[in-house]
Enzyme design. Sequence first.
Site, PDB file in Angstrom:
ATOM      1  N   CYS A   2      41.193  48.064  30.145  1.00 24.56           N
ATOM      2  CA  CYS A   2      42.209  48.860  29.471  1.00 24.56           C
ATOM      3  C   CYS A   2      41.749  50.302  29.284  1.00 24.56           C
ATOM      4  O   CYS A   2      40.556  50.570  29.149  1.00 24.56           O
ATOM      5  CB  CYS A   2      42.530  48.249  28.115  1.00 24.56           C
ATOM      6  SG  CYS A   2      42.976  46.502  28.167  1.00 24.56           S
ATOM      7  N   ARG A  27      41.678  52.288  36.126  1.00 30.50           N
ATOM      8  CA  ARG A  27      41.055  51.176  35.418  1.00 30.50           C
ATOM      9  C   ARG A  27      41.867  49.890  35.569  1.00 30.50           C
ATOM     10  O   ARG A  27      41.386  48.803  35.256  1.00 30.50           O
ATOM     11  CB  ARG A  27      40.892  51.513  33.930  1.00 30.50           C
ATOM     12  CG  ARG A  27      39.916  52.650  33.689  1.00 30.50           C
ATOM     13  CD  ARG A  27      39.891  53.056  32.237  1.00 30.50           C
ATOM     14  NE  ARG A  27      39.218  52.067  31.404  1.00 30.50           N
ATOM     15  CZ  ARG A  27      37.932  52.072  31.125  1.00 30.50           C
ATOM     16  NH1 ARG A  27      37.163  53.010  31.642  1.00 30.50           N
ATOM     17  NH2 ARG A  27      37.388  51.177  30.347  1.00 30.50           N
ATOM     18  N   TRP A  75      45.499  45.919  30.460  1.00 31.73           N
ATOM     19  CA  TRP A  75      45.233  44.967  31.546  1.00 31.73           C
ATOM     20  C   TRP A  75      45.228  43.586  30.904  1.00 31.73           C
ATOM     21  O   TRP A  75      44.372  43.280  30.079  1.00 31.73           O
ATOM     22  CB  TRP A  75      43.903  45.285  32.199  1.00 31.73           C
ATOM     23  CG  TRP A  75      43.622  44.580  33.480  1.00 31.73           C
ATOM     24  CD1 TRP A  75      44.081  44.910  34.731  1.00 31.73           C
ATOM     25  CD2 TRP A  75      42.780  43.433  33.685  1.00 31.73           C
ATOM     26  NE1 TRP A  75      43.580  44.046  35.675  1.00 31.73           N
ATOM     27  CE2 TRP A  75      42.785  43.130  35.055  1.00 31.73           C
ATOM     28  CE3 TRP A  75      42.019  42.632  32.820  1.00 31.73           C
ATOM     29  CZ2 TRP A  75      42.070  42.059  35.593  1.00 31.73           C
ATOM     30  CZ3 TRP A  75      41.314  41.567  33.352  1.00 31.73           C
ATOM     31  CH2 TRP A  75      41.341  41.295  34.731  1.00 31.73           C
ATOM     32  N   ASN A 101      40.424  47.924  23.623  1.00 31.29           N
ATOM     33  CA  ASN A 101      39.853  47.511  24.901  1.00 31.29           C
ATOM     34  C   ASN A 101      38.771  46.488  24.592  1.00 31.29           C
ATOM     35  O   ASN A 101      37.888  46.749  23.784  1.00 31.29           O
ATOM     36  CB  ASN A 101      39.246  48.713  25.637  1.00 31.29           C
ATOM     37  CG  ASN A 101      38.646  48.332  26.981  1.00 31.29           C
ATOM     38  OD1 ASN A 101      38.905  47.249  27.497  1.00 31.29           O
ATOM     39  ND2 ASN A 101      37.838  49.215  27.549  1.00 31.29           N
ATOM     40  N   GLY A 102      38.834  45.309  25.229  1.00 30.81           N
ATOM     41  CA  GLY A 102      37.844  44.269  24.990  1.00 30.81           C
ATOM     42  C   GLY A 102      38.504  42.937  24.697  1.00 30.81           C
ATOM     43  O   GLY A 102      39.689  42.732  24.958  1.00 30.81           O
ATOM     44  N   GLU A 481      29.914  43.159  51.852  1.00 31.64           N
ATOM     45  CA  GLU A 481      30.608  44.320  51.305  1.00 31.64           C
ATOM     46  C   GLU A 481      31.840  44.674  52.139  1.00 31.64           C
ATOM     47  O   GLU A 481      32.893  45.016  51.585  1.00 31.64           O
ATOM     48  CB  GLU A 481      29.661  45.515  51.219  1.00 31.64           C
ATOM     49  CG  GLU A 481      30.300  46.811  50.729  1.00 31.64           C
ATOM     50  CD  GLU A 481      30.867  46.726  49.323  1.00 31.64           C
ATOM     51  OE1 GLU A 481      31.589  47.668  48.927  1.00 31.64           O
ATOM     52  OE2 GLU A 481      30.608  45.731  48.607  1.00 31.64           O
ATOM     53  N   LYS A 485      35.642  44.800  50.580  1.00 33.00           N
ATOM     54  CA  LYS A 485      36.502  45.982  50.666  1.00 33.00           C
ATOM     55  C   LYS A 485      37.873  45.602  51.221  1.00 33.00           C
ATOM     56  O   LYS A 485      38.903  46.037  50.720  1.00 33.00           O
ATOM     57  CB  LYS A 485      35.861  47.048  51.569  1.00 33.00           C
ATOM     58  CG  LYS A 485      34.762  47.862  50.940  1.00 33.00           C
ATOM     59  CD  LYS A 485      35.272  48.855  49.956  1.00 33.00           C
ATOM     60  CE  LYS A 485      34.795  48.721  48.561  1.00 33.00           C
ATOM     61  NZ  LYS A 485      34.067  47.715  47.995  1.00 33.00           N
ATOM     62  N   GLU A 488      39.903  43.338  48.729  1.00 35.66           N
ATOM     63  CA  GLU A 488      40.271  44.069  47.513  1.00 35.66           C
ATOM     64  C   GLU A 488      41.574  44.827  47.669  1.00 35.66           C
ATOM     65  O   GLU A 488      42.433  44.792  46.787  1.00 35.66           O
ATOM     66  CB  GLU A 488      39.172  45.077  47.163  1.00 35.66           C
ATOM     67  CG  GLU A 488      38.027  44.558  46.349  1.00 35.66           C
ATOM     68  CD  GLU A 488      37.043  45.655  45.999  1.00 35.66           C
ATOM     69  OE1 GLU A 488      36.660  45.736  44.831  1.00 35.66           O
ATOM     70  OE2 GLU A 488      36.657  46.435  46.889  1.00 35.66           O
ATOM     71  N   HIS A 504      27.776  25.175  60.645  1.00 34.11           N
ATOM     72  CA  HIS A 504      27.717  24.150  59.602  1.00 34.11           C
ATOM     73  C   HIS A 504      29.053  24.043  58.874  1.00 34.11           C
ATOM     74  O   HIS A 504      29.112  24.021  57.648  1.00 34.11           O
ATOM     75  CB  HIS A 504      26.582  24.460  58.623  1.00 34.11           C
ATOM     76  CG  HIS A 504      25.237  24.419  59.237  1.00 34.11           C
ATOM     77  ND1 HIS A 504      24.597  23.252  59.590  1.00 34.11           N
ATOM     78  CD2 HIS A 504      24.388  25.420  59.599  1.00 34.11           C
ATOM     79  CE1 HIS A 504      23.423  23.527  60.119  1.00 34.11           C
ATOM     80  NE2 HIS A 504      23.277  24.847  60.154  1.00 34.11           N
ATOM     81  N   LYS A 603      38.711  49.100  37.489  1.00 32.82           N
ATOM     82  CA  LYS A 603      37.526  49.835  37.930  1.00 32.82           C
ATOM     83  C   LYS A 603      36.297  49.460  37.121  1.00 32.82           C
ATOM     84  O   LYS A 603      35.238  49.191  37.656  1.00 32.82           O
ATOM     85  CB  LYS A 603      37.797  51.339  37.806  1.00 32.82           C
ATOM     86  CG  LYS A 603      36.639  52.204  38.296  1.00 32.82           C
ATOM     87  CD  LYS A 603      36.430  52.028  39.781  1.00 32.82           C
ATOM     88  CE  LYS A 603      35.335  52.917  40.317  1.00 32.82           C
ATOM     89  NZ  LYS A 603      35.053  52.623  41.727  1.00 32.82           N
TER      90      LYS A 603
END
Length: 608
Positions: A2, A27, A75, A101-102, A481, A485, A488, A504, A603
């Site tokens: 948030c 964010r 969020w 926020n939290g 990575e 990317k 995402e 396997h 973020k």
Amino acid sequence: MCGIVGYTGHKPAAPILLEGLARLEYRGYDSAGLAVEGDGVIEVAKAKGRLRVLEEMTSKGELLAGCCGIGHTRWATHGEPSMANAHPHCNPTKTIAVVHNGIIENYQELREKLVKKGYAFTSETDTEVIPQLLDQYYTGDPIETIAKMMVRVNGSYALGILFEDHPEAVYAVRKDSPMVVGSSEEGNFIASDVPAILKYTRNVYFVDNMEIVEMTPEGVHFYNLDCEELEKTQTTIEWDAQAAEKGGYEHFMLKEIYEQPKAVKDTISPHIKNGGIVLDELKLTDDQLRRLSRIYIVACGSAYHVGVVARYVIEHMAGIPVETELASEFRYRKSIVEENSLAIIISQSGETADSLAALKEAKARGAHVLAIVNVVGSSIAREADSVLYTWAGPEISVATTKAYSTQLAVMYMLSMKLAQVRGTLAQAEFDALLSDLLGIPEQIQYMLGDKERLQWFASKYASSHDIFFIGRGIDYGISMEGSLKLKEISYIHSEAYAAGEMKHGTISLIEKDLLVVCVATQHELFEKMVSNIVEVKSRGAYIMGLTQIGCFSMEDTADFTVYIPRIADYFTTSLAIIPLQLLAYYVSLARGLDVDKPRNLAKSVTVE
């Protein structure tokens, strides 16, 4: 997560709050709201969806009169995105407003007790218990009231608070969630991140855990839980507002991809002196470095992938055993930390909740903790025993690019320093590696010149449902990575596999025309990788090969090949990641998605 902004001064607050929230959109959020105090009354406006909905509702803030207020982008954690669940939340008489926020961990227990005392709740959020508690404890003294509330609340939080009968004052507090205070002639500000207020000031205070802030147009005061006033040191932010703007690029992500050469150079240059690497910030003597028995690299997301690559580099170069672990697992695993060990916590924001908790666990178990972060004065930087900063500047796009590249650069320098001190690198080899290290920014710039070809290739596979990435050793780390990317920002299902593991089970998923990105930059493993490429090619896969210039036999098998300049195998990640970042960007662009603000992502992940 948030975003929080607060302002008090002599200008209309709402437009300033909206502008600040716009700078925090990266964010991640699903609703937004404002509370503005004017003429002795707190007015609240909230909207589900993007910030533009709130802007239209309030006529860009003009409909909310007053020079003191707080704003929020939410969020969702507790309760779906809705008007009722959006912040700010108020007490029953609407005389106290709160943004948060939290996560309040004991909110159910608090809620039940408050209901028994006659308090009614209108949302599903954990946040709503806070204004109700403040209402219960309020005696006319905001500092005393906030301190009483903090004693009752468990969890993580950064709060912005208004009290109707204390006009022109904004109150703030933090516990394990970021909060900064800005001071200027324009007025005073609170924010969950610096870019929100950078247009108005570069003079900030970083709020520490369990500190209370009282802010008026005339000044800022800080208090502890005993309501005693504290002295705080002001910090000057070196980068300016333009660094957090697009600067003519269509998206922040593309801008930040192109900023990587400078960011890597800025990170490396201060540590190269007289043909050697100087890391005085480690606060460890050469003898202590020689006696290191084990290194633990702990991180989340892309920072974890830096750790995966760094494990290979450190073990091969310096001969020290390395464990790379996800912070969310390390903090609960009760792992055994050896004597003379080093724990490296990697975080772009320096506020990542799991990484911060892992840092505290590592310290408690006796490790020297080194933080690698991008934000000066962040929680992880303050808690660690020593800090190596990355100088990437502000990174706005949710999908990290330049922060990842600068973290790699720091890990390369640390690896070389360890190897030199421990005598595992001959001087000639060290000098050759140092030359390659200094050449990385220029080589990244060279890789950016291949963007048109990658854009064409991305358009062919923008409609894919599945894409695989495979590699061995360091190339496996690169693949992880590259895969992250892509998933995402394009929402395409993508997985990275150690190439030797394909047979396997995973090879059963290979079918005609499935794109498999095959990373083969390590000379010792190149022939092994070719065998794996043949395996997937023979089952109908379309192959994108990624290797170093000179390994032209890749074209015998791959359908599309990308070459990186020749460089020491240790450093190939810094070059090979560039085409994978561009691939993800152009696939997302071709699919018409929001590149900078992908759904459900934030973020700075400041909650578990």
